[in-house]
Design an enzyme around this catalytic site. Sequence first.
Site, PDB file in Angstrom:
ATOM      1  N   HIS A 113       0.802  -1.224   0.000  1.00  0.00           N
ATOM      2  CA  HIS A 113       0.000   0.000   0.000  1.00  0.00           C
ATOM      3  C   HIS A 113       0.837   1.277   0.000  1.00  0.00           C
ATOM      4  O   HIS A 113       0.299   2.370  -0.192  1.00  0.00           O
ATOM      5  CB  HIS A 113      -0.996  -0.011   1.168  1.00  0.00           C
ATOM      6  CG  HIS A 113      -2.313   0.592   0.817  1.00  0.00           C
ATOM      7  ND1 HIS A 113      -3.469   0.353   1.523  1.00  0.00           N
ATOM      8  CD2 HIS A 113      -2.660   1.436  -0.184  1.00  0.00           C
ATOM      9  CE1 HIS A 113      -4.461   1.037   0.971  1.00  0.00           C
ATOM     10  NE2 HIS A 113      -3.996   1.693  -0.062  1.00  0.00           N
ATOM     11  N   ASP A 172     -10.004  -0.197   3.467  1.00  0.00           N
ATOM     12  CA  ASP A 172      -8.889  -0.941   4.054  1.00  0.00           C
ATOM     13  C   ASP A 172      -9.317  -1.495   5.413  1.00  0.00           C
ATOM     14  O   ASP A 172     -10.146  -0.890   6.098  1.00  0.00           O
ATOM     15  CB  ASP A 172      -7.722   0.052   4.243  1.00  0.00           C
ATOM     16  CG  ASP A 172      -6.365  -0.602   4.347  1.00  0.00           C
ATOM     17  OD1 ASP A 172      -6.259  -1.661   4.981  1.00  0.00           O
ATOM     18  OD2 ASP A 172      -5.403  -0.027   3.815  1.00  0.00           O
ATOM     19  N   HIS A 201      -7.053  -1.603   7.645  1.00  0.00           N
ATOM     20  CA  HIS A 201      -6.123  -0.818   8.472  1.00  0.00           C
ATOM     21  C   HIS A 201      -6.197   0.651   8.067  1.00  0.00           C
ATOM     22  O   HIS A 201      -6.635   0.965   6.963  1.00  0.00           O
ATOM     23  CB  HIS A 201      -4.688  -1.320   8.266  1.00  0.00           C
ATOM     24  CG  HIS A 201      -4.556  -2.810   8.398  1.00  0.00           C
ATOM     25  ND1 HIS A 201      -4.719  -3.654   7.315  1.00  0.00           N
ATOM     26  CD2 HIS A 201      -4.322  -3.597   9.462  1.00  0.00           C
ATOM     27  CE1 HIS A 201      -4.582  -4.908   7.718  1.00  0.00           C
ATOM     28  NE2 HIS A 201      -4.342  -4.918   9.021  1.00  0.00           N
ATOM     29  N   ASP A 237      -3.425   2.611   8.022  1.00  0.00           N
ATOM     30  CA  ASP A 237      -2.129   2.966   7.415  1.00  0.00           C
ATOM     31  C   ASP A 237      -1.730   4.385   7.793  1.00  0.00           C
ATOM     32  O   ASP A 237      -1.283   5.178   6.963  1.00  0.00           O
ATOM     33  CB  ASP A 237      -2.183   2.787   5.886  1.00  0.00           C
ATOM     34  CG  ASP A 237      -2.459   1.342   5.489  1.00  0.00           C
ATOM     35  OD1 ASP A 237      -2.308   0.452   6.353  1.00  0.00           O
ATOM     36  OD2 ASP A 237      -2.826   1.106   4.328  1.00  0.00           O
ATOM     37  N   HIS A 257       4.326   0.067   4.612  1.00  0.00           N
ATOM     38  CA  HIS A 257       2.978   0.036   4.036  1.00  0.00           C
ATOM     39  C   HIS A 257       1.908   0.386   5.071  1.00  0.00           C
ATOM     40  O   HIS A 257       0.732   0.513   4.713  1.00  0.00           O
ATOM     41  CB  HIS A 257       2.680  -1.314   3.367  1.00  0.00           C
ATOM     42  CG  HIS A 257       2.712  -2.487   4.298  1.00  0.00           C
ATOM     43  ND1 HIS A 257       1.577  -2.981   4.883  1.00  0.00           N
ATOM     44  CD2 HIS A 257       3.732  -3.247   4.745  1.00  0.00           C
ATOM     45  CE1 HIS A 257       1.911  -4.014   5.668  1.00  0.00           C
ATOM     46  NE2 HIS A 257       3.211  -4.185   5.582  1.00  0.00           N
ATOM     47  N   ASP A 292      -7.512  -1.473  -0.701  1.00  0.00           N
ATOM     48  CA  ASP A 292      -6.686  -2.544  -0.136  1.00  0.00           C
ATOM     49  C   ASP A 292      -7.572  -3.784  -0.078  1.00  0.00           C
ATOM     50  O   ASP A 292      -8.636  -3.765   0.544  1.00  0.00           O
ATOM     51  CB  ASP A 292      -6.218  -2.126   1.261  1.00  0.00           C
ATOM     52  CG  ASP A 292      -5.165  -3.065   1.833  1.00  0.00           C
ATOM     53  OD1 ASP A 292      -5.307  -4.294   1.641  1.00  0.00           O
ATOM     54  OD2 ASP A 292      -4.221  -2.575   2.478  1.00  0.00           O
ATOM     55  N   ASP A 310      -7.424  -6.289   1.576  1.00  0.00           N
ATOM     56  CA  ASP A 310      -7.695  -6.816   2.917  1.00  0.00           C
ATOM     57  C   ASP A 310      -8.912  -6.158   3.558  1.00  0.00           C
ATOM     58  O   ASP A 310      -9.335  -6.556   4.647  1.00  0.00           O
ATOM     59  CB  ASP A 310      -6.451  -6.769   3.813  1.00  0.00           C
ATOM     60  CG  ASP A 310      -6.089  -5.389   4.325  1.00  0.00           C
ATOM     61  OD1 ASP A 310      -6.931  -4.480   4.339  1.00  0.00           O
ATOM     62  OD2 ASP A 310      -4.918  -5.223   4.732  1.00  0.00           O
ATOM     63  N   GLU A 349      -2.088  -4.960  -2.207  1.00  0.00           N
ATOM     64  CA  GLU A 349      -1.941  -5.961  -1.142  1.00  0.00           C
ATOM     65  C   GLU A 349      -2.508  -7.334  -1.495  1.00  0.00           C
ATOM     66  O   GLU A 349      -2.883  -8.096  -0.594  1.00  0.00           O
ATOM     67  CB  GLU A 349      -2.539  -5.443   0.182  1.00  0.00           C
ATOM     68  CG  GLU A 349      -1.857  -4.183   0.731  1.00  0.00           C
ATOM     69  CD  GLU A 349      -0.549  -4.442   1.483  1.00  0.00           C
ATOM     70  OE1 GLU A 349      -0.279  -5.611   1.833  1.00  0.00           O
ATOM     71  OE2 GLU A 349       0.212  -3.479   1.690  1.00  0.00           O
TER      72      GLU A 349
HETATM   73 MN   LIG Z   1      -3.573  -0.762   3.476  1.00  0.00          MN
END
Ligand SMILES: [Mn+2]
Length: 296
Positions: A98, A120, A122, A124, A137, A223, A225, A268
């Site tokens: 990322h 995402d 997360h 980040d 990332h 992302d 994820d 990712e």
């Molecule tokens: Mn990310």
Amino acid sequence: MTQQVKIIGIPMDLGQNRRGVDMGPSVLRLAGLQARLERLGLSVVDHGNVPVPIAEEAAVEGTERRIKAVAEVCQAVYEFGRKCAAHRDFALFLGGDHSISIGTVAAAAQDEKIGLLWIDAHADFNTPESSPSGNIHGMPVAALIGEGAPELVNVGYPGAKLRPSQVVMIGIRDLDTIERQRLSSSGIHVFTMRHIDEFGMASVARQALDRLRHVSRIHVSLDMDSLDPDEAPGVGTPVPGGLSYREAHLLMEMLSDSKRVQSCDIVEINPILDNVNHSAELAVELVASLLGQRIL
Ligand SMILES: [Mn+2]
């Protein structure tokens, strides 16, 4: 008018530990990305990959050198993004991890006030000081609002690329301790998984677009994820409790309806954890929804 889509791959995996997300551009192409978009009537040109050093090269040993290497790759990504912006093409960036978004967003944000939609698990939002892992990332959003390593902050042109009010996050469910404090006092609007559970994706997508009504264009940073690992097992950092198949598609469809998205990152994807390229195939379908595919 047929809008041209320009694709570029960034096979980068320069986080602390090697995971396999540098194979992302390859498996997205294998999943038939270009042909899928051409079937929508789009003109699509694949510009290959940005050169990226591999994690085993001596030149990228240690956090400092790695930050420098990531910044150099992001600079090249930025330059590609600028060419797309100059022609008003749709820029589609295939990660990689990322951290590529430091370059993609810098390019999108240079001429006009844009919104960044960060989808995402997360946030980040770490800096080298706040990060427990040191993974780069996990730092791109902080860098984009001007915080963290100067090499990352100054990619493309000096200083912050966005104000916190230009950033909206969706799908968040895993934060580090200091990162959580930083995020809640940042002014960034965050729709966590709980918001999606409580209000539904249709409401969250409308609210997210409304939060960005003061900007002309939106950059989508997806992302993979953000999806539930049952849907997308092949990601760099899987976290349970993510977006369902339809929630993710609905979000892409509503973003497409807005006609305000001009550029997108798909990041990712980790084929090592995947189930016969299922996650890359899902990513291709989501990009198709973002670029206009409709059920009816
Ligand atoms: Mn990310």
